[in-house]
Design an enzyme around this catalytic site. Sequence first.
Site, PDB file in Angstrom:
ATOM      1  N   GLU A  62      16.022 -20.625  19.448  1.00  0.00           N
ATOM      2  CA  GLU A  62      16.228 -19.310  20.709  1.00  0.00           C
ATOM      3  C   GLU A  62      16.924 -18.297  19.807  1.00  0.00           C
ATOM      4  O   GLU A  62      17.504 -18.381  18.626  1.00  0.00           O
ATOM      5  CB  GLU A  62      17.314 -19.771  21.854  1.00  0.00           C
ATOM      6  CG  GLU A  62      16.443 -21.097  22.761  1.00  0.00           C
ATOM      7  CD  GLU A  62      17.103 -21.091  23.852  1.00  0.00           C
ATOM      8  OE1 GLU A  62      18.209 -20.783  24.243  1.00  0.00           O
ATOM      9  OE2 GLU A  62      16.472 -21.755  24.706  1.00  0.00           O
TER      10      GLU A  62
ATOM     11  N   CYS B  32       9.263 -22.089  20.466  1.00  0.00           N
ATOM     12  CA  CYS B  32       9.293 -23.777  21.188  1.00  0.00           C
ATOM     13  C   CYS B  32       9.126 -24.637  20.117  1.00  0.00           C
ATOM     14  O   CYS B  32       8.693 -24.440  18.982  1.00  0.00           O
ATOM     15  CB  CYS B  32       7.819 -23.737  22.223  1.00  0.00           C
ATOM     16  SG  CYS B  32       8.094 -22.691  23.448  1.00  0.00           S
TER      17      CYS B  32
ATOM     18  N   GLU C 250       7.361 -27.256  19.847  1.00  0.00           N
ATOM     19  CA  GLU C 250       5.877 -27.739  19.412  1.00  0.00           C
ATOM     20  C   GLU C 250       5.237 -26.801  18.495  1.00  0.00           C
ATOM     21  O   GLU C 250       4.635 -27.306  17.237  1.00  0.00           O
ATOM     22  CB  GLU C 250       4.935 -27.497  20.677  1.00  0.00           C
ATOM     23  CG  GLU C 250       5.401 -28.622  21.979  1.00  0.00           C
ATOM     24  CD  GLU C 250       6.277 -27.739  23.052  1.00  0.00           C
ATOM     25  OE1 GLU C 250       7.179 -27.110  22.694  1.00  0.00           O
ATOM     26  OE2 GLU C 250       5.994 -28.091  23.928  1.00  0.00           O
TER      27      GLU C 250
ATOM     28  N   CYS D 121       1.860 -22.795  23.489  1.00  0.00           N
ATOM     29  CA  CYS D 121       2.001 -24.149  22.630  1.00  0.00           C
ATOM     30  C   CYS D 121       0.563 -24.700  22.796  1.00  0.00           C
ATOM     31  O   CYS D 121       0.129 -25.255  21.786  1.00  0.00           O
ATOM     32  CB  CYS D 121       3.165 -24.927  22.904  1.00  0.00           C
ATOM     33  SG  CYS D 121       4.660 -24.404  22.438  1.00  0.00           S
TER      34      CYS D 121
HETATM   35  N1  THU Z   1      10.478 -24.880  25.225  1.00  0.00           N
HETATM   36  C1  THU Z   1       9.952 -25.617  24.328  1.00  0.00           C
HETATM   37  O1  THU Z   1      10.514 -25.773  23.331  1.00  0.00           O
HETATM   38  N2  THU Z   1       8.661 -25.883  24.652  1.00  0.00           N
HETATM   39  C2  THU Z   1       7.878 -25.887  25.759  1.00  0.00           C
HETATM   40  O2  THU Z   1       6.693 -25.994  25.787  1.00  0.00           O
HETATM   41  C3  THU Z   1       8.635 -24.895  26.866  1.00  0.00           C
HETATM   42  C4  THU Z   1       9.945 -24.611  26.661  1.00  0.00           C
HETATM   43  C5  THU Z   1      11.841 -24.057  25.071  1.00  0.00           C
HETATM   44  C6  THU Z   1      11.972 -22.840  25.127  1.00  0.00           C
HETATM   45  C7  THU Z   1      13.289 -22.381  25.449  1.00  0.00           C
HETATM   46  O3  THU Z   1      13.947 -22.308  24.395  1.00  0.00           O
HETATM   47  C8  THU Z   1      13.543 -23.362  26.338  1.00  0.00           C
HETATM   48  O4  THU Z   1      12.629 -24.646  26.053  1.00  0.00           O
HETATM   49  C9  THU Z   1      13.581 -23.154  27.962  1.00  0.00           C
HETATM   50  O5  THU Z   1      12.379 -22.319  28.065  1.00  0.00           O
END
Ligand code: THU
Length: 129
Positions: free
Chosen positions: A44, A53, A55, A93
């Site tokens: 983040e 994300c 993935e 993703c």
């Molecule tokens: N997030 C992921 O890493 N992968 C996903 O497919 C959905 C969301 C993360 C982004 C963010 O840091 C946290 O989850 C909350 O949305």
Amino acid sequence: MDNKTFFEMAVRAAEKSYSPYSKFRVGAALLTEDGQVFTGCNIENASYSLTICAERTAVFKAVSSGFTNFRAIAIAGSGDGDFSAPCPPCGACLQVLSEFCGDDFMIVLSDGVHKLSDFLPVRFNKENL
Ligand code: THU
């Protein structure tokens, strides 16, 4: 490798998550056709929209290491350390995965194995250009 071991790799990857804002940890383990695993976590940023994300972290690590053929991805996500609820991949993703992966690419979540085409049945890809 069995699916439980593969999913556990995603859980281990989630431990590296940098998520001070959402406090939601996500980990991914991406299996190449030749059996290598690239892991990723969500990262983040104070400028929220720059978050990436788990993935996509895994995909970009693999592609930048010279790998573009993939068999499966395992994904684990949790806000409280319990990874038993399934954490499906977001639309962005799925789109990035569909650049490299076909309908039969496997998505391993806590509730079992899914196909990429289950989550994104119609995809925009290079054939549309
Ligand atoms: N997030 C992921 O890493 N992968 C996903 O497919 C959905 C969301 C993360 C982004 C963010 O840091 C946290 O989850 C909350 O949305």
